[in-house]
Scaffold this motif. Structure first.
Motif, short mmCIF file in Angstrom:
data_model
loop_
_atom_site.label_atom_id
_atom_site.label_comp_id
_atom_site.label_asym_id
_atom_site.label_seq_id
_atom_site.Cartn_x
_atom_site.Cartn_y
_atom_site.Cartn_z
N ASP A 128 15.30 -98.30 12.86
CA ASP A 128 14.21 -98.68 13.76
C ASP A 128 13.79 -97.54 14.69
O ASP A 128 12.60 -97.28 14.85
N ASP A 129 14.75 -96.91 15.35
CA ASP A 129 14.42 -95.81 16.27
C ASP A 129 15.65 -94.96 16.54
O ASP A 129 16.79 -95.36 16.25
N MET A 130 15.42 -93.77 17.11
CA MET A 130 16.49 -92.86 17.50
C MET A 130 16.13 -92.23 18.84
O MET A 130 14.98 -91.83 19.05
N THR A 131 17.11 -92.18 19.73
CA THR A 131 16.95 -91.48 21.00
C THR A 131 17.94 -90.32 20.98
O THR A 131 19.16 -90.54 20.91
N ARG A 132 17.42 -89.10 21.01
CA ARG A 132 18.26 -87.92 20.84
C ARG A 132 18.27 -87.07 22.11
O ARG A 132 17.22 -86.78 22.67
N GLU A 138 14.45 -86.88 23.38
CA GLU A 138 13.40 -87.31 22.45
C GLU A 138 13.60 -88.77 22.05
O GLU A 138 14.73 -89.20 21.76
N TYR A 139 12.50 -89.52 22.03
CA TYR A 139 12.52 -90.87 21.48
C TYR A 139 11.65 -90.86 20.22
O TYR A 139 10.47 -90.50 20.28
N ALA A 140 12.24 -91.26 19.09
CA ALA A 140 11.52 -91.26 17.82
C ALA A 140 11.56 -92.64 17.19
O ALA A 140 12.63 -93.19 16.93
N LYS A 141 10.39 -93.20 16.95
CA LYS A 141 10.26 -94.46 16.21
C LYS A 141 10.35 -94.11 14.73
O LYS A 141 9.91 -93.04 14.30
N GLY A 187 7.10 -89.89 17.72
CA GLY A 187 7.65 -90.17 19.03
C GLY A 187 7.22 -89.19 20.10
O GLY A 187 6.29 -88.40 19.92
N LEU A 188 7.94 -89.26 21.23
CA LEU A 188 7.65 -88.45 22.41
C LEU A 188 8.90 -87.70 22.81
O LEU A 188 10.02 -88.15 22.54
N PHE A 189 8.72 -86.55 23.49
CA PHE A 189 9.87 -85.77 23.93
C PHE A 189 9.51 -85.01 25.20
O PHE A 189 8.34 -84.81 25.53
N GLY A 190 10.55 -84.57 25.91
CA GLY A 190 10.38 -83.73 27.09
C GLY A 190 11.64 -82.94 27.32
O GLY A 190 12.73 -83.36 26.91
#
Length: 196
Positions: free
Chosen positions: A107-111, A93-96, A74-77
């Motif tokens: 499926d995915d996690m947004t932390r 962070e968005y993680a597939k 995923g991507l993070f900032g």
């Protein structure tokens, strides 16, 4: 004549001894150079500022996701603030996820993570606590719920602009979206970020 010889001998002695008396018989002492202490300024890393990057790793589940495991990416900032010995900040962070077994697929996690750590110069070791919003399929039905994430991580400054790191996170959801099933997953990620 004896007087003349004695006078000649005395004069000869004085003439020959003159150069010897001109200098000292003591050896010349050469003093060693004096050492001067020069203050050395250690160069550290200022961690204050925004950053963004990508992560890739692996995860494995427990509870209803027992025996589920696979890749995450995923991507993070985020933003860090350097307080001297301590660094604090926040990260989104968005993680597939490919974590799945016969019953569950995460499926995915947004932390949203709060981070606080100790500044070791080019390295920061930190703890993490935050909220986690996840989408999962349980028994063929799609669910989504909010849980918690917590763990540890470390960042290493490869340069003024590039940082490499890793994180180990525990992600827990009680009775995932009222499905009567608890869902948990542990994820380990390698990260690379650009600071600006």
């Amino acid at each position: 004549m004896k007087r003349f010889a004695l006078a000649l001998a005395s004069a000869s002695t004085l003439v020959l001894a003159g150069p010897a008396l001109a200098g000292s018989l003591a050896p010349t002492v050469v003093e060693a150079p004096v050492a001067v202490a020069v203050p050395v300024q250690t160069v550290g890393t200022d961690w204050t500022g925004f950053y963004a990057g990508a992560a890739a790793g692996y995860g494995w589940g427990s509870d209803v996701a027992d025996d589920a495991d696979d890749a995450t990416y995923g991507l993070f900032g985020g933003y860090n603030y350097d307080l001297g010995n301590w660094v604090v900040g926040g990260e989104l962070e968005y993680a597939k996820s490919d974590i799945e077994n016969a019953t569950v697929a995460v499926d995915d996690m947004t932390r949203l993570k709060l981070r606080a750590g100790y500044d070791l110069g080019n390295v920061v070791v930190y703890g993490i606590a935050g909220a986690n919003y996840a989408n999962a399929t349980i028994g063929g039905t799609d669910y989504s719920d909010t849980g918690v994430s917590y763990g540890i991580g470390a960042d290493y400054a490869l340069s003024d602009a590039v940082v490499a790191g890793f994180e180990v996170l525990q992600n827990d959801f009680n009775e995932f979206d009222n499905s009567t099933s608890d869902l948990s997953a542990t994820t380990v990620s390698a990260k690379i970020a650009y600071r600006f």
